[in-house]
Design an enzyme around this catalytic site. Structure first.
Site, PDB file in Angstrom:
ATOM      1  N   ASP A  67       0.813  -1.220   0.000  1.00 29.83           N
ATOM      2  CA  ASP A  67       0.000   0.000   0.000  1.00 29.83           C
ATOM      3  C   ASP A  67       0.845   1.268   0.000  1.00 29.83           C
ATOM      4  O   ASP A  67       2.063   1.223   0.202  1.00 29.83           O
ATOM      5  CB  ASP A  67      -0.969  -0.009   1.186  1.00 29.83           C
ATOM      6  N   ASP A 142      -7.590  -1.698  13.918  1.00 32.57           N
ATOM      7  CA  ASP A 142      -8.982  -1.890  13.496  1.00 32.57           C
ATOM      8  C   ASP A 142      -9.143  -3.184  12.690  1.00 32.57           C
ATOM      9  O   ASP A 142     -10.180  -3.412  12.073  1.00 32.57           O
ATOM     10  CB  ASP A 142      -9.492  -0.684  12.692  1.00 32.57           C
ATOM     11  N   HIS A 144      -7.357  -4.155  10.064  1.00 29.30           N
ATOM     12  CA  HIS A 144      -7.104  -4.101   8.623  1.00 29.30           C
ATOM     13  C   HIS A 144      -5.864  -4.879   8.213  1.00 29.30           C
ATOM     14  O   HIS A 144      -4.909  -4.999   8.962  1.00 29.30           O
ATOM     15  CB  HIS A 144      -7.043  -2.651   8.102  1.00 29.30           C
ATOM     16  N   GLU A 149      -9.773  -1.369   5.076  1.00 26.29           N
ATOM     17  CA  GLU A 149     -10.403  -0.938   6.313  1.00 26.29           C
ATOM     18  C   GLU A 149     -11.691  -1.726   6.555  1.00 26.29           C
ATOM     19  O   GLU A 149     -12.212  -2.378   5.631  1.00 26.29           O
ATOM     20  CB  GLU A 149     -10.694   0.565   6.224  1.00 26.29           C
TER      21      GLU A 149
END
Ligand code: PGA
Length: 273
Positions: A67, A142, A144, A149
């Site tokens: 990413d 979270d 991910h 997400e």
């Protein structure tokens, strides 16, 4: 799923580095999927040491990063300390310490003129080299994987994704505050490989350390598979899986005893060469 628990961050980093090094020894032109963040830094340092002291050779290795923030990239006009791109991170933490060839490094381009077209082309490039042999992954607080997400489809492909408030908070604390960059100036979007893209790798090496990852690791590995915790897609993965955790990150897992028993069994019954 091989779940490996080590007492310290150093020990887990060494284990992870050895998994990557074994892949490189076995297949010198292997394709590695690489991750940024604080988690893999120790493994990258250990790989750099193996290169220097043991001659681990990266000259034929190809790499694809997971990413990159949208709107940033290797921007030479930007003051060095302000450049928070993952490209810069990879160069500083890893690439400049090993003998990898520039033309074998593939990174999502956060400065691409047409990001959607770039994402399509990135998927094509991965296919063209024959797919990813070993994908390294962290996990966000979270849940991910890369920047998939909560709510990202588990069959998603490389695309532009909006970052959650939690991710922005984590990134601000880890990287931006130090660089004197305000929250408003931080990128709010990223290019990310999709969960579906990641699941096409042949092997996965996931790492997590520290108490703050304990709850999400337990959910991802032992909870239901859900797009709310995209790393839980690891439970659907059909290839080789190694998860390397430090004691703190493993502290909320329920089946720890079994994972350790399994590792001991494997060591005891390793077929001799
Ligand atoms: P971290 O990030 O390694 O900095 O904790 C992991 C991630 O967000 O995937």
């Amino acid at each position: 799923m091989n779940i490996i628990i080590r007492d310290t961050y150093e020990e887990m980093s060494k284990y992870a580095a050895e998994v990557i090094a074994s892949m490189i020894r076995e297949k010198p032109d292997c394709v590695l999927g690489l991750a940024t963040g604080s988690t893999p830094v120790g493994a990258y340092r250990e790989l750099a040491r193996m290169h220097k002291e043991e001659g681990l050779d990266f000259s034929r290795v190809r790499t694809f990063n997971l990413d990159e923030y949208l709107g940033v990239g290797l921007d030479m006009t930007m003051p060095y300390e302000m450049d928070q791109s993952y490209a810069r991170f990879m160069y500083e933490e890893f690439f400049k310490h090993v003998n990898i060839k520039k033309e074998n490094i593939f990174l999502p381009d956060g400065l691409a003129e047409d990001p959607d077209e770039f994402c399509r082309a990135y998927e094509e490039q991965i296919k063209r080299v024959g797919g990813i042999d070993l994908q390294l992954l962290g996990i966000g607080c979270d849940g991910h994987w890369a920047f998939n997400e909560p709510g990202s489809s588990l069959t998603s492909r490389t695309r532009v994704e909006a970052l959650t408030k939690q991710t922005l908070d984590d990134n601000y604390e880890s990287f931006y505050r130090k660089a004197g960059i305000s929250r408003d100036q931080m990128p709010h979007y990223a290019i990310t490989m999709g969960v579906g893209t990641i699941l096409e790798a042949r092997n996965i090496l996931m790492m997590a350390n520290g108490k703050k990852k304990a709850t999400v690791i337990a959910k991802a590995l032992e909870g239901p598979v859900t797009s709310q915790i995209t790393a839980s897609a690891i439970q659907l993965f059909g290839g080789g899986i190694t998860v390397v955790l430090d004691r703190e990150a493993a502290s909320e897992l329920k089946n720890t005893e079994h994972y350790m028993h399994r590792e001991n069994l494997k060591n005891a019954f390793q077929p001799s060469e």
